[in-house]
Design a protein around this motif. Structure first.
Motif, PDB file in Angstrom:
ATOM      1  N   ARG A  90       2.495   5.660  -8.514  1.00  0.00           N
ATOM      2  CA  ARG A  90       4.281   6.421  -8.838  1.00  0.00           C
ATOM      3  C   ARG A  90       4.879   4.554  -7.572  1.00  0.00           C
ATOM      4  O   ARG A  90       6.391   3.822  -8.539  1.00  0.00           O
ATOM      5  CB  ARG A  90       4.272   6.998  -8.056  1.00  0.00           C
ATOM      6  CG  ARG A  90       4.637   8.338  -9.215  1.00  0.00           C
ATOM      7  CD  ARG A  90       4.904   9.440  -8.811  1.00  0.00           C
ATOM      8  NE  ARG A  90       5.046  10.754  -9.703  1.00  0.00           N
ATOM      9  CZ  ARG A  90       6.331  11.669  -8.823  1.00  0.00           C
ATOM     10  NH1 ARG A  90       5.839  11.824  -7.768  1.00  0.00           N
ATOM     11  NH2 ARG A  90       5.903  13.099 -10.139  1.00  0.00           N
ATOM     12  N   GLY A  91       4.211   4.624  -6.887  1.00  0.00           N
ATOM     13  CA  GLY A  91       4.814   3.235  -5.222  1.00  0.00           C
ATOM     14  C   GLY A  91       4.563   2.394  -6.386  1.00  0.00           C
ATOM     15  O   GLY A  91       5.666   1.020  -6.279  1.00  0.00           O
ATOM     16  N   SER A  92       3.631   2.052  -7.061  1.00  0.00           N
ATOM     17  CA  SER A  92       3.675   0.068  -7.379  1.00  0.00           C
ATOM     18  C   SER A  92       4.502   0.470  -9.074  1.00  0.00           C
ATOM     19  O   SER A  92       5.289  -0.440  -9.307  1.00  0.00           O
ATOM     20  CB  SER A  92       2.257   0.031  -8.076  1.00  0.00           C
ATOM     21  OG  SER A  92       1.284  -0.070  -7.610  1.00  0.00           O
ATOM     22  N   ALA A  93       5.081   0.990  -9.528  1.00  0.00           N
ATOM     23  CA  ALA A  93       6.061   1.099 -10.650  1.00  0.00           C
ATOM     24  C   ALA A  93       7.353   1.149 -10.210  1.00  0.00           C
ATOM     25  O   ALA A  93       7.959   0.785 -11.203  1.00  0.00           O
ATOM     26  CB  ALA A  93       5.474   2.542 -11.479  1.00  0.00           C
ATOM     27  N   LYS A 150       0.649  -1.289   0.043  1.00  0.00           N
ATOM     28  CA  LYS A 150       0.213  -0.162  -0.048  1.00  0.00           C
ATOM     29  C   LYS A 150       0.931   1.035  -0.046  1.00  0.00           C
ATOM     30  O   LYS A 150      -0.169   2.376  -0.419  1.00  0.00           O
ATOM     31  CB  LYS A 150      -0.456  -0.313   1.282  1.00  0.00           C
ATOM     32  CG  LYS A 150      -1.859  -1.246   1.387  1.00  0.00           C
ATOM     33  CD  LYS A 150      -2.674  -1.222   2.447  1.00  0.00           C
ATOM     34  CE  LYS A 150      -4.213  -1.714   2.395  1.00  0.00           C
ATOM     35  NZ  LYS A 150      -4.872  -1.972   3.600  1.00  0.00           N
ATOM     36  N   ALA A 151       2.505   1.111   0.383  1.00  0.00           N
ATOM     37  CA  ALA A 151       3.134   2.024   0.690  1.00  0.00           C
ATOM     38  C   ALA A 151       4.899   2.320  -0.005  1.00  0.00           C
ATOM     39  O   ALA A 151       5.013   2.304   0.800  1.00  0.00           O
ATOM     40  CB  ALA A 151       3.059   2.923   1.820  1.00  0.00           C
ATOM     41  N   THR A 152       4.231   1.060  -1.441  1.00  0.00           N
ATOM     42  CA  THR A 152       5.856   0.931  -2.383  1.00  0.00           C
ATOM     43  C   THR A 152       6.550   2.290  -2.527  1.00  0.00           C
ATOM     44  O   THR A 152       5.824   2.940  -2.895  1.00  0.00           O
ATOM     45  CB  THR A 152       5.344  -0.129  -3.394  1.00  0.00           C
ATOM     46  OG1 THR A 152       4.670  -0.745  -2.494  1.00  0.00           O
ATOM     47  CG2 THR A 152       7.221  -0.574  -3.589  1.00  0.00           C
ATOM     48  N   HIS A 180       1.052  -4.519  -9.315  1.00  0.00           N
ATOM     49  CA  HIS A 180       0.431  -3.913 -10.135  1.00  0.00           C
ATOM     50  C   HIS A 180      -0.975  -4.982  -9.057  1.00  0.00           C
ATOM     51  O   HIS A 180      -2.251  -4.422 -10.121  1.00  0.00           O
ATOM     52  CB  HIS A 180       0.372  -3.989 -11.188  1.00  0.00           C
ATOM     53  CG  HIS A 180       1.218  -2.084 -11.898  1.00  0.00           C
ATOM     54  ND1 HIS A 180       2.495  -2.374 -11.607  1.00  0.00           N
ATOM     55  CD2 HIS A 180       0.914  -0.582 -11.905  1.00  0.00           C
ATOM     56  CE1 HIS A 180       2.595  -1.133 -11.499  1.00  0.00           C
ATOM     57  NE2 HIS A 180       2.486  -0.613 -12.022  1.00  0.00           N
ATOM     58  N   VAL A 181      -0.980  -6.257  -9.738  1.00  0.00           N
ATOM     59  CA  VAL A 181      -2.336  -7.264  -9.347  1.00  0.00           C
ATOM     60  C   VAL A 181      -0.897  -8.397  -8.905  1.00  0.00           C
ATOM     61  O   VAL A 181      -0.929  -9.375  -9.234  1.00  0.00           O
ATOM     62  CB  VAL A 181      -2.490  -7.554 -11.406  1.00  0.00           C
ATOM     63  CG1 VAL A 181      -3.572  -8.089 -10.653  1.00  0.00           C
ATOM     64  CG2 VAL A 181      -2.920  -6.320 -11.840  1.00  0.00           C
ATOM     65  N   PRO A 202      12.935   4.574  -8.269  1.00  0.00           N
ATOM     66  CA  PRO A 202      12.931   6.016  -7.233  1.00  0.00           C
ATOM     67  C   PRO A 202      12.064   5.758  -5.888  1.00  0.00           C
ATOM     68  O   PRO A 202      11.065   4.707  -5.721  1.00  0.00           O
ATOM     69  CB  PRO A 202      11.913   7.042  -7.716  1.00  0.00           C
ATOM     70  CG  PRO A 202      10.873   5.561  -9.190  1.00  0.00           C
ATOM     71  CD  PRO A 202      12.439   4.548  -9.325  1.00  0.00           C
ATOM     72  N   HIS A 203      12.380   6.206  -5.441  1.00  0.00           N
ATOM     73  CA  HIS A 203      11.401   6.663  -3.947  1.00  0.00           C
ATOM     74  C   HIS A 203      10.586   7.969  -3.337  1.00  0.00           C
ATOM     75  O   HIS A 203      11.623   8.990  -3.984  1.00  0.00           O
ATOM     76  CB  HIS A 203      12.957   6.313  -2.434  1.00  0.00           C
ATOM     77  CG  HIS A 203      13.445   4.838  -2.469  1.00  0.00           C
ATOM     78  ND1 HIS A 203      14.109   4.578  -4.101  1.00  0.00           N
ATOM     79  CD2 HIS A 203      12.837   3.946  -1.625  1.00  0.00           C
ATOM     80  CE1 HIS A 203      14.413   2.755  -2.965  1.00  0.00           C
ATOM     81  NE2 HIS A 203      13.804   2.532  -2.250  1.00  0.00           N
ATOM     82  N   TYR A 204      10.032   7.611  -2.704  1.00  0.00           N
ATOM     83  CA  TYR A 204       9.896   9.373  -3.208  1.00  0.00           C
ATOM     84  C   TYR A 204       9.301   9.877  -1.178  1.00  0.00           C
ATOM     85  O   TYR A 204       8.896   8.839  -0.504  1.00  0.00           O
ATOM     86  CB  TYR A 204       7.783   9.227  -3.284  1.00  0.00           C
ATOM     87  CG  TYR A 204       7.659   8.386  -4.894  1.00  0.00           C
ATOM     88  CD1 TYR A 204       8.226   9.703  -6.313  1.00  0.00           C
ATOM     89  CD2 TYR A 204       7.608   7.262  -5.590  1.00  0.00           C
ATOM     90  CE1 TYR A 204       7.957   8.984  -6.942  1.00  0.00           C
ATOM     91  CE2 TYR A 204       7.829   7.119  -6.408  1.00  0.00           C
ATOM     92  CZ  TYR A 204       8.028   7.523  -7.821  1.00  0.00           C
ATOM     93  OH  TYR A 204       8.192   7.460  -9.279  1.00  0.00           O
ATOM     94  N   SER A 205       9.183  11.136  -1.361  1.00  0.00           N
ATOM     95  CA  SER A 205       8.862  11.389  -0.211  1.00  0.00           C
ATOM     96  C   SER A 205       7.284  11.984  -0.418  1.00  0.00           C
ATOM     97  O   SER A 205       6.525  11.033  -0.703  1.00  0.00           O
ATOM     98  CB  SER A 205       9.065  13.144  -0.307  1.00  0.00           C
ATOM     99  OG  SER A 205       7.897  13.896  -1.060  1.00  0.00           O
TER     100      SER A 205
END
Length: 316
Positions: free
Chosen positions: A218-221, A50-52, A248-249, A207-210
């Motif tokens: 974005r997280g799933s990819a 849920k928060a990759t 993704h699935v 990438p990692h995200y704030s």
């Protein structure tokens, strides 16, 4: 053992069967036999999905920022890392591969450490680390909600049952037999779990995200497919080769994952990531480079401060 762990992972996602009950029964038996707290892991693993690659919420491998890395090493500048040798890297790698999975379950290491935000107040005064209140065995851990208590207890009962069986076998046939036929493969299982999972989201191209820049798409990819040859496709049920699809699935079973992954590639286009160069040898090379050179993430430009990538420690 690793193939069985992957099947338990399939059960945790509801991909083993169309029956939720059968998924949980099979997953519980398989993971308990491997000393994995099935329901407890299932809860934290779903939070990872849920928060990759969200630096504040991911329950998987959350990388250090540059400043955090230096603080952890008690260093003031990157130049002080020059004394680290390949021998040190090898020691760190062996330590990670042999104990990393168990340490994760016991301390929540490599996950996020912002537990004070837990909605029921369970995380107040708690942090990752031994005896700091955050682990996969304590029903009061901020990893879980109040409604999860019975599942955590059930997971622990499964582990105790496995340990009781092992003790009974050892008492009847000797500890040497148990050590050779169970604990030696168990150490290898720990190695493979870390080897597989650490490389799925740790790559210079991922990438990692704030929290402000992250969203589910974005997280799933933000993962990468790799190639581990026949071993990966047969023994590990393609968990390495089709991980982008999995994020993704996650309910697609492993035996349909290769076909579905090909379709997914066409949809994602340039957003699909893979590194299949060199097969198994290339996989180990990428792992060595990651451990040796890529220790933290940082923004690549002032414009996109919330999007961070692994940076070589020598900046080359």
């Amino acid at each position: 053992m690793t193939g069985l762990w992957v099947l338990g992972h399939e059960c945790g996602h509801g991909a083993f069967s169309t029956s939720d009950a059968l998924n949980d029964v099979v997953g519980y038996v398989l993971h308990s036999a491997l000393l994995v707290p099935y329901f407890s892991w299932k809860i934290s693993h779903r939070k990872h999905h849920k928060a990759t690659n969200n630096l504040s919420k991911d329950m998987g491998f959350v990388p250090n920022t540059k400043d955090h890395f230096l603080r952890n090493r008690h260093l003031s500048t990157i130049a002080e890392l020059s004394d680290e040798t390949p021998l040190y890297t090898m020691f760190s790698l062996l330590q990670l591969q042999s104990t990393g999975w168990l340490v994760y379950l016991l301390t929540n290491a490599t996950s996020h450490n912002q537990h004070e935000r837990q909605k029921e107040g369970r995380g107040i005064g708690k942090s990752d680390g031994f005896l700091h209140g955050v682990n996969h065995f304590n029903s009061n851990s901020p990893i879980f909600d109040d409604k999860d208590k019975d599942k955590v207890h059930a997971s622990n009962i499964g582990l105790l049952a496995t340990l009781a069986i092992l003790m009974a076998v050892a008492y009847g046939y000797g500890w040497k037999l148990v050590a050779i036929h169970y604990f030696a493969p168990y150490i290898l299982l720990n190695n493979w779990i870390i080897l597989i999972t650490s490389m799925q989201h740790s790559d210079p191209s991922v990438p990692h995200y704030s929290p402000q820049s992250w969203n589910w798409s974005r997280g799933s990819a933000a993962t990468i497919d790799r190639d581990f040859g026949f071993i990966g496709r047969f023994f590990f049920h393609s968990i390495i080769e089709t991980h982008v699809l999995h994020h993704h699935v996650s309910t697609i079973p492993f035996y349909n994952a290769a076909e579905a992954s090909e379709a997914m590639k066409r949809v994602l286009g340039r957003h699909y990531r893979s590194d299949t160069r060199g097969g198994i040898v290339g996989y180990f090379k990428a792992m060595w480079m990651r451990i040796r050179l890529y220790h933290w993430v940082e923004p690549t430009s002032m414009k996109y401060q919330g999007v961070l990538f692994y940076k070589k420690r020598n900046s080359l």
